[in-house]
Design a protein around this motif. Sequence first.
Motif, mmCIF file in Angstrom:
data_model
loop_
_atom_site.group_PDB
_atom_site.id
_atom_site.type_symbol
_atom_site.label_atom_id
_atom_site.label_comp_id
_atom_site.label_asym_id
_atom_site.label_seq_id
_atom_site.Cartn_x
_atom_site.Cartn_y
_atom_site.Cartn_z
ATOM 1 N N TYR A 1 0.617 -1.663 0.278
ATOM 2 C CA TYR A 1 -0.113 -0.104 -0.115
ATOM 3 C C TYR A 1 0.605 1.480 -0.144
ATOM 4 C CZ TYR A 1 -3.225 3.213 1.131
ATOM 5 O OH TYR A 1 -4.248 4.869 1.744
ATOM 6 N N LEU A 2 1.578 1.020 0.789
ATOM 7 C CA LEU A 2 2.860 2.034 0.534
ATOM 8 C C LEU A 2 3.186 2.550 -0.472
ATOM 9 C CD1 LEU A 2 4.579 2.014 3.820
ATOM 10 C CD2 LEU A 2 2.771 3.253 3.533
ATOM 11 N N LYS A 3 3.773 1.957 -0.924
ATOM 12 C CA LYS A 3 4.573 0.829 -2.617
ATOM 13 C C LYS A 3 3.237 2.096 -3.330
ATOM 14 C CE LYS A 3 8.298 0.798 -4.809
ATOM 15 N NZ LYS A 3 9.467 1.411 -4.676
ATOM 16 N N ASN A 4 2.881 1.432 -3.806
ATOM 17 C CA ASN A 4 1.382 1.977 -4.780
ATOM 18 C C ASN A 4 0.555 3.140 -4.220
ATOM 19 O OD1 ASN A 4 2.009 -0.967 -5.924
ATOM 20 N ND2 ASN A 4 0.444 -2.016 -4.877
ATOM 21 N N ASN A 5 0.479 3.640 -3.399
ATOM 22 C CA ASN A 5 0.138 5.027 -2.596
ATOM 23 C C ASN A 5 1.668 6.259 -2.283
ATOM 24 O OD1 ASN A 5 -2.886 4.885 -2.909
ATOM 25 N ND2 ASN A 5 -1.984 2.805 -1.669
ATOM 26 N N ASP A 6 2.410 6.306 -2.858
ATOM 27 C CA ASP A 6 3.246 7.028 -3.415
ATOM 28 C C ASP A 6 3.764 7.787 -2.123
ATOM 29 O OD1 ASP A 6 3.116 7.498 -6.211
ATOM 30 O OD2 ASP A 6 1.410 8.225 -6.318
ATOM 31 N N TYR A 7 3.763 6.936 -0.781
ATOM 32 C CA TYR A 7 4.730 7.210 0.263
ATOM 33 C C TYR A 7 5.846 6.725 0.106
ATOM 34 C CZ TYR A 7 0.257 7.153 2.663
ATOM 35 O OH TYR A 7 -0.820 7.669 3.241
ATOM 36 N N HIS A 8 6.893 7.295 0.373
ATOM 37 C CA HIS A 8 8.239 7.302 0.737
ATOM 38 C C HIS A 8 8.667 7.316 1.970
ATOM 39 C CE1 HIS A 8 7.038 9.899 -3.081
ATOM 40 N NE2 HIS A 8 7.878 9.014 -4.233
ATOM 41 N N VAL A 9 9.517 6.476 1.913
ATOM 42 C CA VAL A 9 10.770 5.447 3.308
ATOM 43 C C VAL A 9 11.785 7.223 2.939
ATOM 44 C CG1 VAL A 9 11.413 4.134 4.313
ATOM 45 C CG2 VAL A 9 9.530 3.602 3.301
#
Length: 270
Positions: free
Chosen positions: A71-79
């Motif tokens: 979900y983080l990857k597919n919704n443009d969150y940046h670690v």
Amino acid sequence: MSHSLLKKILLLIFLCLIPVFFSSPHIISKTAAMADSEFQPNIIVLNYHKIDNKNISLSVLPQDFDKQMAYLKNNDYHVITPDDLYENLEHNKELPANPVLITFDDGYKDNYVNAYPILKKYGFSATIFVITSFLDKYPNYLTWDQCKELKKHGFYIESHTVTHRSLTSLSNKQIESEIVNSKKALDERLQQDTHYFAYPTGTYNLYIAKMIKNAGYRAAFSIKYGNVTNDSNIFALERIPIFHTANTFKSFYRRLNYVPLFEKIGWMKN
């Protein structure tokens, strides 16, 4: 119309629309994006403990953890890293949109066995706060060699004290031993300058926070619920805990989206 009354009306409208948001995750994402255009984004610090198949609250199932990272990857969150966070708070370093710091407390072996491959799969790293006297001692905790491999691949291995005792229950000498000797062990074994600390059981006070600073740490993380902002105490940074629940992903989704949005528009304070 007063500002307070306007807020109450907007809150009522938003609460009425929550069922719609649940039926379409993209709607809440767009709403949050609109809020981001008007308010400075907060920094989300996720807090995990175990990634395994035990049916306890601290143990997120590997398949649930995978779904959350997807979900983080597919919704443009940046670690981001703890250094990124520190540089932003102290020196106004610009962060990417939707910044997220992923943290683990205690240093369980499953962080290496189960979480590590999933994080690599999505190109993510994380920060693991370890109990230094448990490494190489207990089979369900990390080894120093595993810590070295994780560090080699961009993970941060930071301090969670020597023995995981609540610092507020200790004498000043014992507190100093816990925070100084854990840093010393990490510095020597991992050839690094350890800069970050997480309070065992989340207990601390301002005097202990000052001791953390004097020991050479740049920042410390609490278990105070909320998002990190420019108003945060850098030696008592907020985090959002993620637990195993009856519907773990729904709980994760709510915490990731609703809490930051409510804080940005002033309906919830840390």
